[in-house]
Scaffold this motif. Structure first.
Motif, PDB file in Angstrom:
ATOM      1  N   ILE A   2       0.814  -1.210   0.000  1.00  0.00           N
ATOM      2  CA  ILE A   2       0.000   0.000   0.000  1.00  0.00           C
ATOM      3  C   ILE A   2       0.845   1.255   0.000  1.00  0.00           C
ATOM      4  O   ILE A   2       0.493   2.257  -0.621  1.00  0.00           O
ATOM      5  CB  ILE A   2      -0.962  -0.022   1.205  1.00  0.00           C
ATOM      6  CG1 ILE A   2      -2.023  -1.113   0.977  1.00  0.00           C
ATOM      7  CG2 ILE A   2      -1.624   1.324   1.422  1.00  0.00           C
ATOM      8  CD1 ILE A   2      -2.921  -1.341   2.171  1.00  0.00           C
ATOM      9  N   PHE A   3       1.993   1.230   0.644  1.00  0.00           N
ATOM     10  CA  PHE A   3       2.783   2.442   0.778  1.00  0.00           C
ATOM     11  C   PHE A   3       3.229   2.975  -0.572  1.00  0.00           C
ATOM     12  O   PHE A   3       3.514   4.153  -0.702  1.00  0.00           O
ATOM     13  CB  PHE A   3       4.006   2.199   1.658  1.00  0.00           C
ATOM     14  CG  PHE A   3       5.145   1.533   0.954  1.00  0.00           C
ATOM     15  CD1 PHE A   3       6.098   2.276   0.291  1.00  0.00           C
ATOM     16  CD2 PHE A   3       5.267   0.154   0.959  1.00  0.00           C
ATOM     17  CE1 PHE A   3       7.156   1.665  -0.362  1.00  0.00           C
ATOM     18  CE2 PHE A   3       6.312  -0.459   0.311  1.00  0.00           C
ATOM     19  CZ  PHE A   3       7.260   0.291  -0.355  1.00  0.00           C
ATOM     20  N   ILE A   4       3.301   2.130  -1.592  1.00  0.00           N
ATOM     21  CA  ILE A   4       3.763   2.580  -2.897  1.00  0.00           C
ATOM     22  C   ILE A   4       2.853   3.670  -3.429  1.00  0.00           C
ATOM     23  O   ILE A   4       3.290   4.762  -3.778  1.00  0.00           O
ATOM     24  CB  ILE A   4       3.812   1.396  -3.886  1.00  0.00           C
ATOM     25  CG1 ILE A   4       4.916   0.422  -3.469  1.00  0.00           C
ATOM     26  CG2 ILE A   4       4.053   1.892  -5.305  1.00  0.00           C
ATOM     27  CD1 ILE A   4       4.954  -0.843  -4.301  1.00  0.00           C
ATOM     28  N   TYR A   5       1.558   3.390  -3.486  1.00  0.00           N
ATOM     29  CA  TYR A   5       0.659   4.395  -4.015  1.00  0.00           C
ATOM     30  C   TYR A   5       0.419   5.510  -3.024  1.00  0.00           C
ATOM     31  O   TYR A   5       0.172   6.642  -3.399  1.00  0.00           O
ATOM     32  CB  TYR A   5      -0.663   3.758  -4.464  1.00  0.00           C
ATOM     33  CG  TYR A   5      -0.561   3.287  -5.874  1.00  0.00           C
ATOM     34  CD1 TYR A   5      -0.783   4.159  -6.926  1.00  0.00           C
ATOM     35  CD2 TYR A   5      -0.177   1.993  -6.180  1.00  0.00           C
ATOM     36  CE1 TYR A   5      -0.656   3.748  -8.235  1.00  0.00           C
ATOM     37  CE2 TYR A   5      -0.044   1.570  -7.486  1.00  0.00           C
ATOM     38  CZ  TYR A   5      -0.292   2.458  -8.517  1.00  0.00           C
ATOM     39  OH  TYR A   5      -0.139   2.040  -9.811  1.00  0.00           O
ATOM     40  N   LEU A   6       0.496   5.206  -1.734  1.00  0.00           N
ATOM     41  CA  LEU A   6       0.394   6.259  -0.743  1.00  0.00           C
ATOM     42  C   LEU A   6       1.520   7.260  -0.929  1.00  0.00           C
ATOM     43  O   LEU A   6       1.305   8.465  -0.930  1.00  0.00           O
ATOM     44  CB  LEU A   6       0.453   5.660   0.662  1.00  0.00           C
ATOM     45  CG  LEU A   6       0.472   6.650   1.829  1.00  0.00           C
ATOM     46  CD1 LEU A   6      -0.765   7.521   1.776  1.00  0.00           C
ATOM     47  CD2 LEU A   6       0.557   5.910   3.146  1.00  0.00           C
ATOM     48  N   GLU A   7       2.723   6.764  -1.125  1.00  0.00           N
ATOM     49  CA  GLU A   7       3.860   7.653  -1.309  1.00  0.00           C
ATOM     50  C   GLU A   7       3.661   8.527  -2.539  1.00  0.00           C
ATOM     51  O   GLU A   7       3.901   9.726  -2.520  1.00  0.00           O
ATOM     52  CB  GLU A   7       5.150   6.839  -1.468  1.00  0.00           C
ATOM     53  CG  GLU A   7       6.359   7.726  -1.721  1.00  0.00           C
ATOM     54  CD  GLU A   7       7.571   6.920  -2.105  1.00  0.00           C
ATOM     55  OE1 GLU A   7       8.678   7.424  -1.899  1.00  0.00           O
ATOM     56  OE2 GLU A   7       7.409   5.806  -2.609  1.00  0.00           O
ATOM     57  N   LYS A   8       3.190   7.917  -3.623  1.00  0.00           N
ATOM     58  CA  LYS A   8       2.991   8.697  -4.836  1.00  0.00           C
ATOM     59  C   LYS A   8       1.906   9.730  -4.656  1.00  0.00           C
ATOM     60  O   LYS A   8       1.989  10.838  -5.166  1.00  0.00           O
ATOM     61  CB  LYS A   8       2.639   7.765  -6.004  1.00  0.00           C
ATOM     62  CG  LYS A   8       3.810   7.034  -6.566  1.00  0.00           C
ATOM     63  CD  LYS A   8       4.935   7.967  -6.972  1.00  0.00           C
ATOM     64  CE  LYS A   8       4.478   8.986  -7.999  1.00  0.00           C
ATOM     65  NZ  LYS A   8       5.541   9.964  -8.296  1.00  0.00           N
ATOM     66  N   ILE A 180       9.526   3.132  -5.365  1.00  0.00           N
ATOM     67  CA  ILE A 180       9.823   4.349  -6.102  1.00  0.00           C
ATOM     68  C   ILE A 180      11.330   4.414  -6.367  1.00  0.00           C
ATOM     69  O   ILE A 180      12.142   4.204  -5.468  1.00  0.00           O
ATOM     70  CB  ILE A 180       9.374   5.591  -5.296  1.00  0.00           C
ATOM     71  CG1 ILE A 180       7.859   5.551  -5.075  1.00  0.00           C
ATOM     72  CG2 ILE A 180       9.761   6.871  -6.018  1.00  0.00           C
ATOM     73  CD1 ILE A 180       7.032   5.564  -6.332  1.00  0.00           C
ATOM     74  N   LEU A 181      11.694   4.696  -7.601  1.00  0.00           N
ATOM     75  CA  LEU A 181      13.102   4.702  -7.987  1.00  0.00           C
ATOM     76  C   LEU A 181      13.934   5.627  -7.102  1.00  0.00           C
ATOM     77  O   LEU A 181      15.056   5.279  -6.719  1.00  0.00           O
ATOM     78  CB  LEU A 181      13.233   5.107  -9.458  1.00  0.00           C
ATOM     79  CG  LEU A 181      14.659   5.314  -9.977  1.00  0.00           C
ATOM     80  CD1 LEU A 181      15.503   4.060  -9.814  1.00  0.00           C
ATOM     81  CD2 LEU A 181      14.621   5.762 -11.442  1.00  0.00           C
ATOM     82  N   ARG A 182      13.414   6.797  -6.787  1.00  0.00           N
ATOM     83  CA  ARG A 182      14.187   7.742  -5.972  1.00  0.00           C
ATOM     84  C   ARG A 182      14.595   7.106  -4.638  1.00  0.00           C
ATOM     85  O   ARG A 182      15.699   7.306  -4.144  1.00  0.00           O
ATOM     86  CB  ARG A 182      13.391   9.023  -5.733  1.00  0.00           C
ATOM     87  CG  ARG A 182      14.263  10.145  -5.163  1.00  0.00           C
ATOM     88  CD  ARG A 182      13.473  11.392  -4.826  1.00  0.00           C
ATOM     89  NE  ARG A 182      12.718  11.957  -5.923  1.00  0.00           N
ATOM     90  CZ  ARG A 182      13.233  12.682  -6.912  1.00  0.00           C
ATOM     91  NH1 ARG A 182      14.539  12.915  -6.940  1.00  0.00           N
ATOM     92  NH2 ARG A 182      12.468  13.178  -7.864  1.00  0.00           N
TER      93      ARG A 182
END
Length: 472
Positions: A2-8, A180-182
């Protein structure tokens, strides 16, 4: 994950700031672009541009904000979404992961599959209906995702469903272990296929949407379709090409260490002449459908996969803007590495990998882009008609001239992207996560000096190797 889309979603307007709250950033847009004074005009004029191009106009009629309960009913009534979840309505697990500021973003998981649902609403969510914001932005994001997925299906998530009335996008959930790549660059993770994948994405999406492949009629129609993405284009114009070069209350830098460096940018007349030319190119040159915000926060990766997301800034602009944005962000990651070095791990090998990735990205992009051009030189593209440019020597000269101009544009945009991340409103985690301010400022100063030189002398570089030699 979930954190992937949350981060974005938390960094959705990363064009504004790494540390400012989202509502504060929306305030920035409003103040710097006279948004408050012109909001009614904007709400009425933007859909009309799109209506000219598409024969449709987005209104609030039939629109409703979805919550978790109504989303289940919406999915049940939408076969293209329900089928991705195995039609197991009773077993849906829904998590809202939006940051509460602009869009609603849901991850929906069933035993048979998973999807992401994103809904744009016609106002700033964290403020309410008193602050209108066109939900037409969802149209441009969905359309760009569809086009780019069609051209580079391995590297763009598939859109399963788009409901223009409801401003709902249903798309593939990019599953773990993508990050995320960064984040990976900060952590010092090598991605061996990154240059290969990103060069392929950029070559395909930029070539096939340009006049090198399209007829002028097709190209003009596509330009018209995206010309209404005014709000986000104006944001880029402001934060990339204007604010860093003047006194602005929202500009910031690592003070007091970079006070004189920021002032030097504002007083550099040659730099201002160059950025004015780049801004003009950004605003006026409709070469191809560009992502518009192709930084390392808009790319999700594993060692085997690269996914480009969040093209809400997409419009027809200069080809070099996407190439430059990505390369410029890799240079930022390179200059930040000394700030992340630890005893016993000076990151010299990792810095060398980043440099190799920068070189490979451009070289592979050049090869893939020109190869597509050669394959389709007798195709429908009307920029260089085969009947005119069928001489072998002339054909090579045409490609050389086109690509060196694209190279110089890319370098200029890379420099502009770097400068604004150091002395403008929007910074990057590569530097911001360096807690020692003096060390951070030293990394930023070297990046800033490199970027200033790159912008002013970009036409003197003929190869990416020449550029890299000035960064080492």
């Amino acid at each position: 994950m979930i954190f992937i889309y949350l981060e974005k979603e938390v960094t959705r307007f990363n064009a504004l700031s790494f540390t400012l709250s989202y509502c504060a950033r929306i305030k920035y847009i409003r103040q710097t672009s006279n948004f408050q004074r012109n909001s009614r005009l904007f709400e009425s004029s933007t859909p009309n541009f799109s209506a000219t191009a598409t024969g449709k106009k987005m209104t609030t009629e039939g629109f409703r904000v979805l919550d978790e309960k109504s989303l289940i009913e919406y999915i049940k009534a939408t076969p293209s979404l329900a089928s991705k979840l195995g039609n197991e309505v009773e077993n849906f697990k829904i998590k809202e992961v939006g940051d509460g500021n602009l869009n609603f973003v849901y991850i929906v998981i069933s035993p048979s599959g998973s999807i992401v649902i994103k809904q744009a609403i016609p106002y700033v969510r964290c403020i309410g209906e008193s602050w209108p914001m066109t939900k037409e932005r969802s149209y441009f994001e969905a359309t760009a995702l569809k086009r780019q997925h069609g051209l580079s299906p391995k590297h763009v998530p598939e859109v399963y469903h788009f409901d223009r009335t409801m401003s709902v996008i249903g798309m593939r959930y990019i599953e773990p272990p993508h990050i995320i790549l960064r984040k990976g660059l900060i952590a010092g993770v090598e991605y061996p296929l990154l240059a290969e994948h990103m060069s392929e994405f950029m070559a395909n999406t930029l070539f096939y949407t340009s006049l090198l492949y399209l007829t002028t009629t097709q190209h003009k129609s596509a330009v018209a379709e995206f010309c209404a993405n005014v709000e986000l284009c104006r944001l880029t114009e402001q934060v990339v090409f204007s604010d860093p070069y003047k006194v602005s209350e929202f500009n910031r830098w690592t003070t007091p260490y970079l006070d004189s460096d920021a002032e030097a940018v504002r007083n550099d007349k040659v730099l201002k002449l160059e950025v004015a030319e780049l801004k003009s190119t950004f605003c006026e040159r409709t070469q191809a459908l560009i992502h518009g915000d192709l930084h390392t926060g808009s790319v999700m990766v594993t060692h085997e996969s690269t996914q480009v997301i969040d093209p809400e800034f997409a419009f027809y602009g200069p080809t070099g803007f996407d190439v430059g944005a990505f390369i410029g962000n890799l240079f930022l990651a390179y200059f930040a590495q000394d700030g992340h070095a630890e005893q016993g791990n000076e990151r010299k090998a990792y810095k060398a990998w980043i440099i190799d990735t920068i070189a490979d990205t451009w070289k592979l992009f050049y090869k893939k882009f020109t190869s597509l051009w050669d394959i389709h030189k007798e195709g429908p593209g009307e920029a260089y008609l085969h009947e005119i440019y069928n001489d072998v020597e002339l054909w090579e000269l045409v490609k050389q001239k086109y690509m060196i101009n694209l190279f110089h544009d890319s370098l200029g945009f890379a420099a502009a992207k770097m400068i604004r991340r150091i002395v403008g409103v929007a910074h990057v985690e590569d530097f911001e996560s360096i807690t020692d301010l003096e060390k951070r400022a030293d990394c930023e100063r070297r990046a800033l000096d490199f970027a200033k030189n790159l912008m002013k002398k970009r036409r003197s570089f003929n190869t990416i190797t020449d550029v890299i030699s000035t960064a080492l």
